[in-house]
Design an enzyme around this catalytic site. Sequence first.
Site, short mmCIF file in Angstrom:
data_model
loop_
_atom_site.label_atom_id
_atom_site.label_comp_id
_atom_site.label_asym_id
_atom_site.label_seq_id
_atom_site.Cartn_x
_atom_site.Cartn_y
_atom_site.Cartn_z
N ASN A 237 17.88 7.10 -3.06
CA ASN A 237 16.55 6.53 -2.44
C ASN A 237 15.94 6.35 -1.46
O ASN A 237 16.78 6.87 -0.56
CB ASN A 237 16.76 4.46 -3.03
CG ASN A 237 15.63 4.08 -3.21
OD1 ASN A 237 14.69 4.64 -3.35
ND2 ASN A 237 15.22 2.63 -3.48
N HIS B 151 7.71 5.90 -9.03
CA HIS B 151 8.64 5.75 -7.96
C HIS B 151 9.17 7.07 -7.87
O HIS B 151 9.95 7.95 -8.56
CB HIS B 151 9.71 5.05 -8.12
CG HIS B 151 10.71 4.68 -6.24
ND1 HIS B 151 10.10 4.23 -5.64
CD2 HIS B 151 11.56 4.58 -5.74
CE1 HIS B 151 10.32 4.86 -4.26
NE2 HIS B 151 11.54 4.64 -4.53
N CYS C 187 6.55 7.41 -1.23
CA CYS C 187 7.92 8.20 -1.89
C CYS C 187 7.90 9.39 -2.62
O CYS C 187 8.91 10.11 -2.41
CB CYS C 187 8.37 7.22 -2.81
SG CYS C 187 7.16 6.72 -4.67
#
Length: 336
Positions: A299, A279, A112
């Site tokens: 995302n 994240h 990520c």
Amino acid sequence: MALYIAIDIVFIAVTLVAAKDSLHPLSDEFISLINSKQSSWKAGRNFPLDTPLTHIKALMGVVKNPLSPKLPAITHDADLITSLPENFDPREKWQNCPSLNEIRDQGSCGSCWAFGATEVMTDRVCTYSNGKKQFHYSAQDLVSCCTDCGDGCEGGQPPTAFLYWKNDGIVSGGQYNSSQGCRPYEIPPCEHHVDGPRPKCNGFDKTPECLNKCTAGNVEYKKDKHRAKEVYSIHGEDIIKAELYTKGPVEADFIVFEDFLNYKSGVYSHTSGGAVGGHAIKILGWGVENGKKYWLCANSWNNDWGDKGFFKFQRGDNHCEMERDIVAGEPDLDGL
């Protein structure tokens, strides 16, 4: 006797609360609990119930290192800040920048940190050139080759990713199986939604080898490397907004709690469940919905997760530490 009864009642109440808090984070019961405790956002099923929690935790790839370099902080003009609109969506301002609509998929890899970074870099080539130039930065090249950033699929650091962009450069590369650019992403997507067409999410992929050559496209690896002129950090709600409005998206990271896994719509704020990990994501814009301020975010769990891959996140109070570590940079457009 009354005292003992009262103590028993308190013990039972505490036990029931503890039982609720220990619900499986993907269960229907946990989703119902989230929706019963607040009304600012809607929880629903994203991950199939039998998705291993080890897989989900492995997606949280932000590694904090107190020894990592600090990027210089920038500021913005006070007059600009006071003139900013209540709502801002960059997809309306830069309509000829298709990457602003893109949702990538990191697959079974804790990359990520690299996805948020390369998404921002890609967007900013377009926003800085007002749509005249496009360059799709390769998340694969960054994940595999930036050894100072961390451990590839086992996690990395967004600030160091931006320093790598400035000092070493990153080649082009599209999503998995796209044959786009020099180094497309090599890890296959997996399904973060119960009704999607992708393979089931299981296991954890190893970091692919760093190859100083292109695996696709008719380009030369060294010539395809493109860099940043400068990279920096942004601090404070108003400065972040001004940065988004004038230059484009930024990368942020935050503490993910179990309820976030079930986000479907509305303005997210932590309601129930324990912490899962750190994240990284991309912040695009901001707004207000039903009186609640939010950041508009993208995302990297494919477009079947959440609101077609996007989500809104509580803004202005460093919720879940979202506003603590914001990074971005200016692309060098020469040669693009």
